[in-house]
Design a protein around this motif. Structure first.
Motif, short mmCIF file in Angstrom:
data_model
loop_
_atom_site.label_atom_id
_atom_site.label_comp_id
_atom_site.label_asym_id
_atom_site.label_seq_id
_atom_site.Cartn_x
_atom_site.Cartn_y
_atom_site.Cartn_z
N CYS A 165 -4.76 0.54 0.32
CA CYS A 165 -5.75 -0.13 1.15
C CYS A 165 -7.11 0.53 0.91
O CYS A 165 -7.17 1.69 0.53
N CYS A 221 -5.16 5.85 4.47
CA CYS A 221 -4.07 5.51 3.55
C CYS A 221 -4.08 6.40 2.31
O CYS A 221 -3.05 6.78 1.80
N CYS A 275 0.31 3.13 3.81
CA CYS A 275 0.86 2.61 5.08
C CYS A 275 2.02 1.64 4.88
O CYS A 275 2.63 1.20 5.85
N CYS A 315 0.86 -1.19 0.00
CA CYS A 315 0.00 0.00 0.00
C CYS A 315 0.89 1.24 0.00
O CYS A 315 1.82 1.34 0.80
ZN LIG Z 1 -2.60 1.18 3.63
#
Ligand SMILES: [Zn+2]
Length: 95
Positions: free
Chosen positions: A43, A48, A7, A4
């Protein structure tokens, strides 16, 4: 497994939202649409998206490690956030 851009968590591709840069535009790719190429993964969580878009820059990477860096204007960033919201709402309603 993909990372991702918000994150940095590694998740399977099916759990992530995939973005592609096509014709000077960021496109949200539907799962199983089969396209390959440079992508950004996120995500399905708003936190995010904000983290990934904080600097207004997205780095699209391919499996071969080619990359395209895309700079988004604040307006484009807002629009992408709205489209992501709409996209996840739509996905939720299908499940
Ligand atoms: Zn994420």
């Amino acid at each position: 497994m993909r990372t991702c851009a918000g994150c940095r968590e590694r998740l399977s591709q099916s759990e992530l939202i995939r973005l592609r840069y096509v014709k000077n535009r960021v496109a949200i790719v539907r799962p199983g649409d089969g396209t390959t190429g440079r992508s950004v993964y996120l995500c399905p969580s708003e936190g995010c998206w904000h983290r990934a878009l904080k600097r207004g820059r997205l780095t699209f990477k391919s499996a071969k490690r080619d990359r395209t860096v895309v700079h988004l204007e604040p307006r484009e960033r807002e629009q992408l956030l709205l489209r992501l919201k709409g996209y996840t709402r739509e996905q939720d309603s299908l499940n």
